[in-house]
Design a protein around this motif. Structure first.
Motif, PDB file in Angstrom:
ATOM      1  N   LYS A 127      17.915 -17.173 -37.561  1.00 19.39           N
ATOM      2  CA  LYS A 127      17.572 -18.351 -36.768  1.00 19.39           C
ATOM      3  C   LYS A 127      16.470 -17.990 -35.773  1.00 19.39           C
ATOM      4  O   LYS A 127      16.387 -16.859 -35.300  1.00 19.39           O
ATOM      5  N   ARG A 128      15.615 -18.952 -35.460  1.00 22.24           N
ATOM      6  CA  ARG A 128      14.518 -18.705 -34.531  1.00 22.24           C
ATOM      7  C   ARG A 128      15.025 -18.540 -33.102  1.00 22.24           C
ATOM      8  O   ARG A 128      15.943 -19.243 -32.671  1.00 22.24           O
ATOM      9  N   ILE A 129      14.400 -17.627 -32.392  1.00 19.71           N
ATOM     10  CA  ILE A 129      14.852 -17.300 -31.036  1.00 19.71           C
ATOM     11  C   ILE A 129      14.759 -18.512 -30.114  1.00 19.71           C
ATOM     12  O   ILE A 129      15.549 -18.653 -29.179  1.00 19.71           O
ATOM     13  N   LYS A 130      13.814 -19.408 -30.373  1.00 27.85           N
ATOM     14  CA  LYS A 130      13.654 -20.579 -29.497  1.00 27.85           C
ATOM     15  C   LYS A 130      14.880 -21.490 -29.515  1.00 27.85           C
ATOM     16  O   LYS A 130      15.050 -22.317 -28.616  1.00 27.85           O
ATOM     17  N   THR A 131      15.750 -21.327 -30.505  1.00 27.25           N
ATOM     18  CA  THR A 131      16.966 -22.148 -30.582  1.00 27.25           C
ATOM     19  C   THR A 131      18.145 -21.488 -29.876  1.00 27.25           C
ATOM     20  O   THR A 131      19.214 -22.082 -29.768  1.00 27.25           O
ATOM     21  N   PHE A 132      17.959 -20.272 -29.367  1.00 27.38           N
ATOM     22  CA  PHE A 132      19.049 -19.516 -28.774  1.00 27.38           C
ATOM     23  C   PHE A 132      19.355 -19.967 -27.346  1.00 27.38           C
ATOM     24  O   PHE A 132      18.460 -20.386 -26.607  1.00 27.38           O
ATOM     25  N   SER A 133      20.613 -19.835 -26.961  1.00 30.00           N
ATOM     26  CA  SER A 133      21.005 -20.036 -25.564  1.00 30.00           C
ATOM     27  C   SER A 133      20.549 -18.830 -24.743  1.00 30.00           C
ATOM     28  O   SER A 133      20.145 -17.789 -25.299  1.00 30.00           O
ATOM     29  N   GLY A 134      20.650 -18.955 -23.416  1.00 28.00           N
ATOM     30  CA  GLY A 134      20.283 -17.839 -22.547  1.00 28.00           C
ATOM     31  C   GLY A 134      21.098 -16.595 -22.839  1.00 28.00           C
ATOM     32  O   GLY A 134      20.574 -15.471 -22.874  1.00 28.00           O
ATOM     33  N   GLY A 135      22.389 -16.770 -23.076  1.00 27.64           N
ATOM     34  CA  GLY A 135      23.250 -15.643 -23.372  1.00 27.64           C
ATOM     35  C   GLY A 135      22.891 -14.963 -24.686  1.00 27.64           C
ATOM     36  O   GLY A 135      22.927 -13.730 -24.794  1.00 27.64           O
ATOM     37  N   MET A 136      22.540 -15.751 -25.686  1.00 29.36           N
ATOM     38  CA  MET A 136      22.148 -15.189 -26.983  1.00 29.36           C
ATOM     39  C   MET A 136      20.855 -14.390 -26.855  1.00 29.36           C
ATOM     40  O   MET A 136      20.709 -13.315 -27.452  1.00 29.36           O
TER      41      MET A 136
END
Length: 290
Positions: A127-136
């Motif tokens: 998955k693309r990093i731009k979709t990650f939460s702050g914790g991820m």
């Protein structure tokens, strides 16, 4: 041997002294670095990672100076704002960082899969990093810092902006890694350090003012933490004159927890000291800075 030695390290920015003759020797374990903004924490960590050169003094790992490439082979670093490419997947980003570190592709693939599983991102690898939460993103930051299996791990404000659940998950990851590494963790979130640090370092005005276990550090303010229940008017006066750690309504009155050298009011009683009390004792009211 596993020994990170900091010997009389000073860093000047013009006339400002950001770090002032700091000396300490770190072995295996987790070290929590506490201090207000401007205390010199980030400057010290950047010097330990070779990002900044000391004005004077030396930093070495098992006799290897921080300026040598061999030192960097033992180092993992998660800066406060670590850089990533939003369009990259987590897997692609890890492989990119591995290439920058000169890792063979076959080893990088194995290590990437292993680390993404360790930080609970295995299912998000593509998955693309731009979709990650702050914790991820922070967990990905830990994973990239561990790619070269470093013996020194430096983490600057790694839990900033994380919700309580993510912070606990992050702390658990760090705790598991402290047995065979030197881990230096800087944060304003006192409870994170209180839960996982073997040794606590306290910096103020560029100097290391305390270095010891939680029990040793807290002993400094034993007898200086007070609790009382007073009227609202008295509470306002006490708040204006003393560092107040906690306040809550108690019927028509107000309960206060304060830290100060002398008894703040007639009905105040001593309370058990905690690390948060020590932080407020030293840093209450300090200005933000470098």
């Amino acid at each position: 041997m596993m020994e990170l030695k900091i010997d009389r390290v000073t860093k000047n920015y013009g006339s400002k002294i950001a770090c002032d003759r700091i000396s300490m020797t770190l072995g295996k374990g987790i070290y929590g670095l506490l201090g207000a903004n401007g205390a010199g924490k980030t400057t010290l960590m950047r010097m330990m990672c070779g990002v900044l050169n000391p004005t004077s003094g030396t930093i070495s790992y098992d006799g290897i100076d921080v300026s040598r490439e061999e030192y960097r082979d033992h180092l993992g670093y998660l800066p406060q704002d670590f850089g990533y490419y939003p369009e990259f997947t987590a897997q692609d980003f890890m492989m990119y960082v591995a290439a920058l570190k000169g890792m063979p592709k076959s080893r990088a693939k194995v290590k990437t899969a292993e680390l993404l599983e360790m930080v609970s991102l295995k299912n998000e690898a593509k998955k693309r990093i731009k979709t990650f939460s702050g914790g991820m993103k922070q967990r990905l930051g830990i994973a990239q810092a561990l790619l070269n299996d470093p013996k020194i791990l430096v983490l600057d404000e790694p839990t900033a902006g994380l919700d309580p659940k993510e912070r606990i998950k992050f702390r658990n990851i760090i705790s598991r890694m402290g047995a065979d590494r030197i881990i230096l963790l800087s944060t304003h979130i006192v409870s994170d350090i209180e839960h996982i640090a073997d040794t606590i370092l306290v910096m103020k005005n560029g100097q290391l003012i305390h270095n010891g276990s939680l029990e040793e550090i807290i002993s400094v303010i034993r007898g200086k933490v007070w609790e009382c229940t007073v009227t609202q008017k008295a509470a306002d006066e006490l708040t204006a004159n003393y560092p107040v750690i906690n306040t809550r309504n108690a019927g028509d009155d107000v309960f206060l927890r304060m830290v100060c050298d002398e008894k703040p009011c007639e009905n105040a009683e001593n309370a058990e000291a905690a690390l948060e009390d020590l932080y407020l004792y030293y840093f209450s009211g300090e200005e933000n800075g470098r």
